[in-house]
Structure formats: C-alpha cells, structure tokens
Enzyme design. Sequence first.
Site, PDB file in Angstrom:
ATOM      1  N   CYS A  54       3.210  68.768 -31.676  1.00  0.00           N
ATOM      2  CA  CYS A  54       2.634  68.524 -33.004  1.00  0.00           C
ATOM      3  C   CYS A  54       3.200  69.504 -34.036  1.00  0.00           C
ATOM      4  O   CYS A  54       3.394  70.683 -33.762  1.00  0.00           O
ATOM      5  CB  CYS A  54       1.113  68.629 -32.925  1.00  0.00           C
ATOM      6  SG  CYS A  54       0.310  68.232 -34.490  1.00  0.00           S
ATOM      7  N   CYS A  58      -2.401  74.645 -36.318  1.00  0.00           N
ATOM      8  CA  CYS A  58      -3.807  74.930 -35.958  1.00  0.00           C
ATOM      9  C   CYS A  58      -3.825  76.042 -34.895  1.00  0.00           C
ATOM     10  O   CYS A  58      -3.299  75.836 -33.786  1.00  0.00           O
ATOM     11  CB  CYS A  58      -4.484  73.662 -35.431  1.00  0.00           C
ATOM     12  SG  CYS A  58      -4.239  72.241 -36.513  1.00  0.00           S
ATOM     13  N   CYS A  61      -4.716  75.498 -31.125  1.00  0.00           N
ATOM     14  CA  CYS A  61      -4.308  74.272 -30.418  1.00  0.00           C
ATOM     15  C   CYS A  61      -3.094  74.414 -29.511  1.00  0.00           C
ATOM     16  O   CYS A  61      -2.003  74.761 -29.953  1.00  0.00           O
ATOM     17  CB  CYS A  61      -4.079  73.162 -31.425  1.00  0.00           C
ATOM     18  SG  CYS A  61      -3.785  71.575 -30.586  1.00  0.00           S
ATOM     19  N   CYS A  98     -12.616  57.842 -26.084  1.00  0.00           N
ATOM     20  CA  CYS A  98     -11.969  58.476 -27.235  1.00  0.00           C
ATOM     21  C   CYS A  98     -10.492  58.752 -26.940  1.00  0.00           C
ATOM     22  O   CYS A  98     -10.163  59.417 -25.967  1.00  0.00           O
ATOM     23  CB  CYS A  98     -12.702  59.759 -27.583  1.00  0.00           C
ATOM     24  SG  CYS A  98     -11.976  60.607 -28.992  1.00  0.00           S
ATOM     25  N   CYS A 130     -13.265  55.138 -29.825  1.00  0.00           N
ATOM     26  CA  CYS A 130     -13.105  56.221 -30.804  1.00  0.00           C
ATOM     27  C   CYS A 130     -11.643  56.666 -30.781  1.00  0.00           C
ATOM     28  O   CYS A 130     -10.978  56.604 -29.745  1.00  0.00           O
ATOM     29  CB  CYS A 130     -14.033  57.367 -30.405  1.00  0.00           C
ATOM     30  SG  CYS A 130     -13.869  58.814 -31.445  1.00  0.00           S
ATOM     31  N   CYS A 190     -17.176  60.955 -36.764  1.00  0.00           N
ATOM     32  CA  CYS A 190     -17.460  61.982 -35.759  1.00  0.00           C
ATOM     33  C   CYS A 190     -16.798  63.244 -36.267  1.00  0.00           C
ATOM     34  O   CYS A 190     -15.568  63.298 -36.386  1.00  0.00           O
ATOM     35  CB  CYS A 190     -16.864  61.543 -34.418  1.00  0.00           C
ATOM     36  SG  CYS A 190     -16.881  62.850 -33.166  1.00  0.00           S
ATOM     37  N   ARG A 262     -22.722  66.733 -29.872  1.00  0.00           N
ATOM     38  CA  ARG A 262     -21.957  66.735 -28.616  1.00  0.00           C
ATOM     39  C   ARG A 262     -21.598  68.145 -28.176  1.00  0.00           C
ATOM     40  O   ARG A 262     -20.972  68.901 -28.914  1.00  0.00           O
ATOM     41  CB  ARG A 262     -20.690  65.892 -28.767  1.00  0.00           C
ATOM     42  CG  ARG A 262     -19.922  65.771 -27.449  1.00  0.00           C
ATOM     43  CD  ARG A 262     -18.799  64.762 -27.521  1.00  0.00           C
ATOM     44  NE  ARG A 262     -19.289  63.487 -27.986  1.00  0.00           N
ATOM     45  CZ  ARG A 262     -18.809  62.845 -29.053  1.00  0.00           C
ATOM     46  NH1 ARG A 262     -17.813  63.340 -29.722  1.00  0.00           N
ATOM     47  NH2 ARG A 262     -19.325  61.697 -29.423  1.00  0.00           N
TER      48      ARG A 262
HETATM   49  N1  SAM Z   1      -4.328  65.880 -33.971  1.00  0.00           N
HETATM   50  C1  SAM Z   1      -5.590  65.376 -34.325  1.00  0.00           C
HETATM   51  C2  SAM Z   1      -6.359  66.313 -35.238  1.00  0.00           C
HETATM   52  O1  SAM Z   1      -6.041  67.477 -35.323  1.00  0.00           O
HETATM   53  O2  SAM Z   1      -7.283  65.827 -35.886  1.00  0.00           O
HETATM   54  C3  SAM Z   1      -6.466  65.015 -33.143  1.00  0.00           C
HETATM   55  C4  SAM Z   1      -6.497  65.874 -31.908  1.00  0.00           C
HETATM   56  S1  SAM Z   1      -7.123  67.534 -32.121  1.00  0.00           S
HETATM   57  C5  SAM Z   1      -6.658  68.264 -30.607  1.00  0.00           C
HETATM   58  C6  SAM Z   1      -8.895  67.314 -32.063  1.00  0.00           C
HETATM   59  C7  SAM Z   1      -9.768  68.529 -32.135  1.00  0.00           C
HETATM   60  O3  SAM Z   1      -9.766  69.210 -30.896  1.00  0.00           O
HETATM   61  C8  SAM Z   1      -9.439  69.614 -33.138  1.00  0.00           C
HETATM   62  O4  SAM Z   1      -9.826  69.313 -34.441  1.00  0.00           O
HETATM   63  C9  SAM Z   1     -10.252  70.783 -32.586  1.00  0.00           C
HETATM   64  O5  SAM Z   1     -11.527  70.807 -33.174  1.00  0.00           O
HETATM   65  C10 SAM Z   1     -10.343  70.485 -31.091  1.00  0.00           C
HETATM   66  N2  SAM Z   1      -9.608  71.481 -30.311  1.00  0.00           N
HETATM   67  C11 SAM Z   1      -8.270  71.574 -30.156  1.00  0.00           C
HETATM   68  N3  SAM Z   1      -7.922  72.627 -29.393  1.00  0.00           N
HETATM   69  C12 SAM Z   1      -9.085  73.249 -29.056  1.00  0.00           C
HETATM   70  C13 SAM Z   1      -9.385  74.405 -28.280  1.00  0.00           C
HETATM   71  N4  SAM Z   1      -8.441  75.152 -27.737  1.00  0.00           N
HETATM   72  N5  SAM Z   1     -10.675  74.741 -28.113  1.00  0.00           N
HETATM   73  C14 SAM Z   1     -11.653  73.990 -28.682  1.00  0.00           C
HETATM   74  N6  SAM Z   1     -11.420  72.883 -29.425  1.00  0.00           N
HETATM   75  C15 SAM Z   1     -10.160  72.515 -29.618  1.00  0.00           C
HETATM   76  C1  DTB Z   2     -13.559  67.379 -30.191  1.00  0.00           C
HETATM   77  O1  DTB Z   2     -14.300  67.851 -31.065  1.00  0.00           O
HETATM   78  N1  DTB Z   2     -13.233  68.005 -29.071  1.00  0.00           N
HETATM   79  C2  DTB Z   2     -12.322  67.215 -28.288  1.00  0.00           C
HETATM   80  C3  DTB Z   2     -12.238  65.900 -29.099  1.00  0.00           C
HETATM   81  N2  DTB Z   2     -12.988  66.187 -30.269  1.00  0.00           N
HETATM   82  C4  DTB Z   2     -10.939  65.293 -29.418  1.00  0.00           C
HETATM   83  C5  DTB Z   2     -11.034  67.895 -28.031  1.00  0.00           C
HETATM   84  C6  DTB Z   2     -11.180  69.239 -27.377  1.00  0.00           C
HETATM   85  C7  DTB Z   2      -9.809  69.720 -27.052  1.00  0.00           C
HETATM   86  C8  DTB Z   2      -9.821  71.014 -26.288  1.00  0.00           C
HETATM   87  C9  DTB Z   2      -8.446  71.506 -26.034  1.00  0.00           C
HETATM   88  C10 DTB Z   2      -7.590  70.629 -25.163  1.00  0.00           C
HETATM   89  O2  DTB Z   2      -8.036  70.142 -24.126  1.00  0.00           O
HETATM   90  O3  DTB Z   2      -6.415  70.428 -25.534  1.00  0.00           O
HETATM   91 FE1  SF4 Z   3      -1.765  68.978 -34.070  1.00  0.00          FE
HETATM   92 FE2  SF4 Z   3      -3.436  70.266 -32.463  1.00  0.00          FE
HETATM   93 FE3  SF4 Z   3      -3.636  70.574 -35.080  1.00  0.00          FE
HETATM   94 FE4  SF4 Z   3      -4.316  68.205 -33.973  1.00  0.00          FE
HETATM   95  S1  SF4 Z   3      -5.339  70.176 -33.653  1.00  0.00           S
HETATM   96  S2  SF4 Z   3      -3.089  68.529 -35.822  1.00  0.00           S
HETATM   97  S3  SF4 Z   3      -2.843  68.144 -32.288  1.00  0.00           S
HETATM   98  S4  SF4 Z   3      -1.903  71.189 -33.811  1.00  0.00           S
END
Ligand code: SAM
Ligand code: DTB
Ligand code: SF4
Length: 334
Positions: A54, A58, A61, A98, A130, A190, A262
Amino acid sequence: MSVIRNNWSREEIKGIYETPLLELILSAADVHRAHHKFGEVQISSLLSIKTGGCSEDCGYCPQAARYNTGVGVQALMKVDEVVKAAKNAKAGGASRFCMGAAWREVRDNSDFDRVLDMVKEVNKLNMEVCCTLGMVNEYQAKRLAEAGLYAYNHNVDTSEEHYGDVITTRTYDDRLNTLENVRKAGISVCSGGIIGMGETGSDRIAMLQTLANLPEHPGSVPINALVPVTGTPMGERGRVSFDELVRMIATARILMPNSAVRLSAGRLELSIAEQALCFMAGANSIFAGDKLLTTPNPAYNADMEMFGILGLTPKEAFADGIPVQKQLLQHEQG
Ligand code: SAM
Ligand code: DTB
Ligand code: SF4
C-alpha cells in the site's frame, strides 16, 4: 431506553469516560440491555482480498509498502476463492463477511468491477457483506450499494488532533468525506479507531465525540487495540491494558446505544475474563477466525469455547433490518 443524541460535548464524554471502571461498566450494561439482546454477539469474518504494497504511511499498518514488515504483496483474489471463504465463514456461524484491500482509495478499473462481483456473490449467501477498500467517492459508494453492499468500514482511527502523528498521506477530512459518501449511498457506516498509538485520554474522548456526533451514529464501531508489528513506526509500542479497552467500549456503548460495538484487533492478548468485561460493557461484535487481515486472531475453536462459557449466542444476519438497496435487489431478482 436512552435518547439517541448527536450533540455530545467533550465535557460530557470526559465525565462518562472517567467514571470509576466498575460503575462505568454497570451504566454501559444498562444501556446495552435496553437497546440490544444481552449476550447476543455478531460474528464477523475478515478476509484480506488484496494484501500489502500500500502507498500510504499509516504508522500502525503492516501493509504499507514503505515499512519492512515481511508482509508480502498479493494481488486481488479471484471471485470464486472469495466465495469459498465466505461459505466457510458462514458455516462457522459468521453473519457478516468483511473484505479488506490494502488500497489508498478505490479506482474505477477492472479490480473494482471484480470487487463488485464479489459483493454480489457473497450477498447471495444471505450474509451481511462489508468492504474496507480505502477512500470512495459518491459514485463508487453508489455502485457498491447497487451491488448489494451492506456496510462499509472506514475508521477515523484517532482524534483529529493526533491524526497527523499517525498518517500524513491523507487528511482527517478525507476520511469524513468517505463516511459521508457511504452514508448518502444508503450503506451502513462502520467506523471506529485504534487505541494504544500514543494518544492521550483527551484524544480518545475527541475520537468518540467525532463518531458520536456524525449525522447518524455508525451502524458499527470497531474498537481496535493496536497490534504492534515490527517494522512499522509503532512496532515497539507496548500493548494497551484491558481496562483501557473496556473503558473505550463502555463509553462508546453509552454514547451510541444502538450501534454494534466491535471488540476488534487485539483480542489475542485478552483472557476470557477480560473479554467478558468487554461484553458486559457493551461489546456485541467480534472478528472470528485465526487471522485478522495479516496478524493472528484467537483460534476459532477457542472463541466457540468462550461463547459456551459466557453463554453468548451468535447474532443472525440482517437482524437490524434489510437495507433499501438489498430490498430493491431482491425485488429485481424476483
Ligand atoms: N486500506 C483500507 C483503509 O485504510 O481504510 C482498508 C484496510 S485498513 C488495514 C483497515 C483498518 O485496520 C485501519 O483503518 C486500522 O484502523 C486497522 N488496522 C490496521 N493495522 C492495525 C494494527 N496494527 N492494529 C490495529 N488496527 C489496525
Ligand atoms: C477494523 O477496524 N479492524 C479490522 C477491520 N476493521 C478491517 C482490521 C484490523 C487489522 C489488524 C492488523 C492486521 O491484521 O493487518
Ligand atoms: Fe494502506 Fe494500511 Fe493505511 Fe489501509 S491502513 S491505507 S492498507 S497503509
């Protein structure tokens, strides 16, 4: 029944958030009991349909291309593979499915067309479908709705004040715009956030205020505890303690009585007793399955054992009503 309000002040929220923990849990449990079937928990299943690589920064992430986290890049999955995963999830009691993509935003290309096909196919399984695909514009949200999408996940993640310390490649307003586009398309919103990213108590209160004062409360509010992943800027952070998670859940429950709250990422670190407090405090949804998107989650059997011990029951799909778009679709399909 509590009145549904969209005009919560920071002081009011602070007052709730800072209530002594057990008293806070009891108040939240009262609200929960008045608005939901106590002990009924929605099981959502999560599938990463496009992983890694990506462009965004973030800080939490593992899927951001710029961090060295060991998460490989996987192109968009095929529709039949996704349908197979959805069927498995349904067989395991999931009522919501989802699909997550590591995209900054949706683009109008063949990948999006494929996601629309996935939505249509999973919808036929009579599951709440979702997606979480990054930013969407009004037109894209409309197309998702027409394909039968039930809910769209897009988290505000943290407070507006703290946001710039976590993400710089898109703004808080971008996030709110996407939520507005989703809401206008008639899709259930959501949206929630993450705790444990170095934010203060005021940031948590501000984030809850943003969510609770949206024009309509989100249909579901995921509360994630940061899963620190080595290689990300937050990889060395400690885990949040369970009482902070319980406090967030209870406050969200009181502010947004009708929403599903959730208990999302971070459950692997929690004992059954700690999770029980989260359910007491108003959590009524979880992600089940051994994996979240890229990080581990409790084993399915362990969760079912927990449901047995605590007397929890899985919530049926569409118990909160069928959205207008799905009704139209069903009508068309005769
Ligand atoms: N790329 C899309 C976005 O950013 O909206 C969708 C996928 S993104 C991984 C969805 C959500 O996962 C993020 O907004 C964040 O709140 C959660 N998330 C990602 N990495 C995480 C982590 N290490 N611990 C907890 N939540 C995480
Ligand atoms: C949300 O709030 N938590 C989920 C879902 N929406 C998409 C994602 C959590 C991701 C945790 C890090 C991972 O597994 O990559
Ligand atoms: Fe990309 Fe992760 Fe950010 Fe979603 S949360 S936009 S997958 S870097």
